[in-house]
Design a protein around this motif. Sequence first.
Motif, PDB file in Angstrom:
ATOM      1  N   UNK A  71     -34.826  73.924 -39.895  1.00 29.06           N
ATOM      2  CA  UNK A  71     -36.122  74.430 -39.460  1.00 29.06           C
ATOM      3  C   UNK A  71     -35.958  75.572 -38.445  1.00 29.06           C
ATOM      4  N   UNK A  72     -35.049  75.363 -37.493  1.00 25.75           N
ATOM      5  CA  UNK A  72     -34.816  76.419 -36.498  1.00 25.75           C
ATOM      6  C   UNK A  72     -34.271  77.687 -37.159  1.00 25.75           C
ATOM      7  N   UNK A  73     -33.358  77.484 -38.115  1.00 24.04           N
ATOM      8  CA  UNK A  73     -32.802  78.637 -38.819  1.00 24.04           C
ATOM      9  C   UNK A  73     -33.883  79.347 -39.627  1.00 24.04           C
ATOM     10  N   UNK A  74     -34.770  78.548 -40.274  1.00 24.77           N
ATOM     11  CA  UNK A  74     -35.864  79.147 -41.043  1.00 24.77           C
ATOM     12  C   UNK A  74     -36.815  79.922 -40.133  1.00 24.77           C
ATOM     13  N   UNK A  75     -37.085  79.328 -38.944  1.00 20.92           N
ATOM     14  CA  UNK A  75     -37.955  80.018 -37.998  1.00 20.92           C
ATOM     15  C   UNK A  75     -37.337  81.331 -37.543  1.00 20.92           C
ATOM     16  N   UNK A  76     -36.046  81.306 -37.286  1.00 19.23           N
ATOM     17  CA  UNK A  76     -35.360  82.546 -36.882  1.00 19.23           C
ATOM     18  C   UNK A  76     -35.369  83.571 -38.021  1.00 19.23           C
ATOM     19  N   UNK A  77     -35.189  83.048 -39.258  1.00 16.74           N
ATOM     20  CA  UNK A  77     -35.196  83.953 -40.411  1.00 16.74           C
ATOM     21  C   UNK A  77     -36.571  84.601 -40.580  1.00 16.74           C
TER      22      UNK A  77
END
Length: 476
Positions: A98-104
């Motif tokens: 989720x954090x990676x998706x948010x950063x993406x």
Amino acid sequence: MDNSILRFAASTAIVSAIVVLYFRWLHVNPTTVGFSLLLAILLISAAWGLRYAIFTAIVATVGYNYFFLPPLFRFTIADPQNWIALFAFLVTAVVASQLSERARRGTVYADQRRREVERLYAFSQQLWLSENVFELLNIIPKHIVDSFNVSGAAVFLEGKQEAYFFDEVSRSLFPIDQLKAISDRGEPVLDREHRICYMPLRMGARSVGTLGLAGCDLSRESLEAIGSLVAISIERANTVEKLTRSEAARESDRLRSVLLDSVTHEFRTPLTAIKASAETLLSDIELEKPQREDLLQVINEESDRLNRLVGEAGEVAQLDSHQLQFRFETDQIREAIDAAIKTSQSALRHHPIEVKIPQNLPPVRMDRERITEVIIHLLDNTGKYSSPDTPIHITAEVRDSEVVTSVADHGPGIEEMEQEMIFDKFYRGRNQRMMIQGTGMGLAIAKAIIELHGGKIGVTSQLGRGSLFYFSLPMA
């Protein structure tokens, strides 16, 4: 759809490859396997998105449990601590995804906004290129379509009650009544389903028109920025046009005033001479025949001078209003030179004339009467400023597909800083203006005529050595 299936399959293949690598060849502890799987999940999340990462996390959890947590090859866990480790792995994978998706998504959004800012900057640069309101309004829809990848555009201007469209399709998509209604309300209308956007053009709290876009996926912030840029550019072009007209009117008034002052001053001398000569002839004084002829000659010459002054003043006015008519013909420059010398005999009576013109000189395209007038102005100028009995040289030659005609004298010369200024209207040499009569219109008229022929005029001079005036005309 096919692309999604391929990504799910690729995620499964990646997890399978890691499991096989560690289970068959690299015999490491379960912690190392967990971190490797977690790293793969994060990379998939960053590259493809959250749903692929969660699917990968579930597949990785199943493989981790089956191959690396005892009892092996069974979907059960004997040690309660391993339950905690498995649950921690799954939660960590999902949260990290989720954090990676948010950063993406943040990166994608930032890139999108950056591109919009770059487009807005390029669009603003295009708007500043035009200072004509009519031209600007016609090119704004095209600039918007080119800059923001929309399919159609329309601009409605409140002051003109008129709309300007990118093409006929845009005309059908954006009715003028709808554009006017949006301008009156002053509120944007964003139809995201049909990708149609209406944005009022505001100057502060005042709405000056409406912008309509088709195929619009731009954010509201970008639409508001585009609307503000369009409104500012239109107001700027309006202001520039008003200032230009005002400046032109002031310059016209100044030229009229200078022309009137110059001509009025020059009129006094010939009028005084004519008046004195006429009064002497009308008086009771007995005059001998030579004396009477001298007075009549004065009247004749000063009348010609008055006529020339009036003609020059009228010609300056015609040149300023672009009303001077030309009749271009193919002719020899010699014809204009001979006519000018004949007309200028009185001004050149104290100067010998030397003419050097090749016999095979090619013809030029010119209005002979106007070019004769140019040469007369140059001869009159050299006659005024040259010492008596010094020769005046007239030459013509071919240079780079042009015929260049020169008039040279042995006068006092012209300072370098004044050599460009002497072709301005009403300018006269600062060291000669009180000694030699003139209005300063002759060289300005000559320059305008030559430039309208597509040629150039100039002067080269040395103090104490004389001056050489020249002009070029394209060969026929």
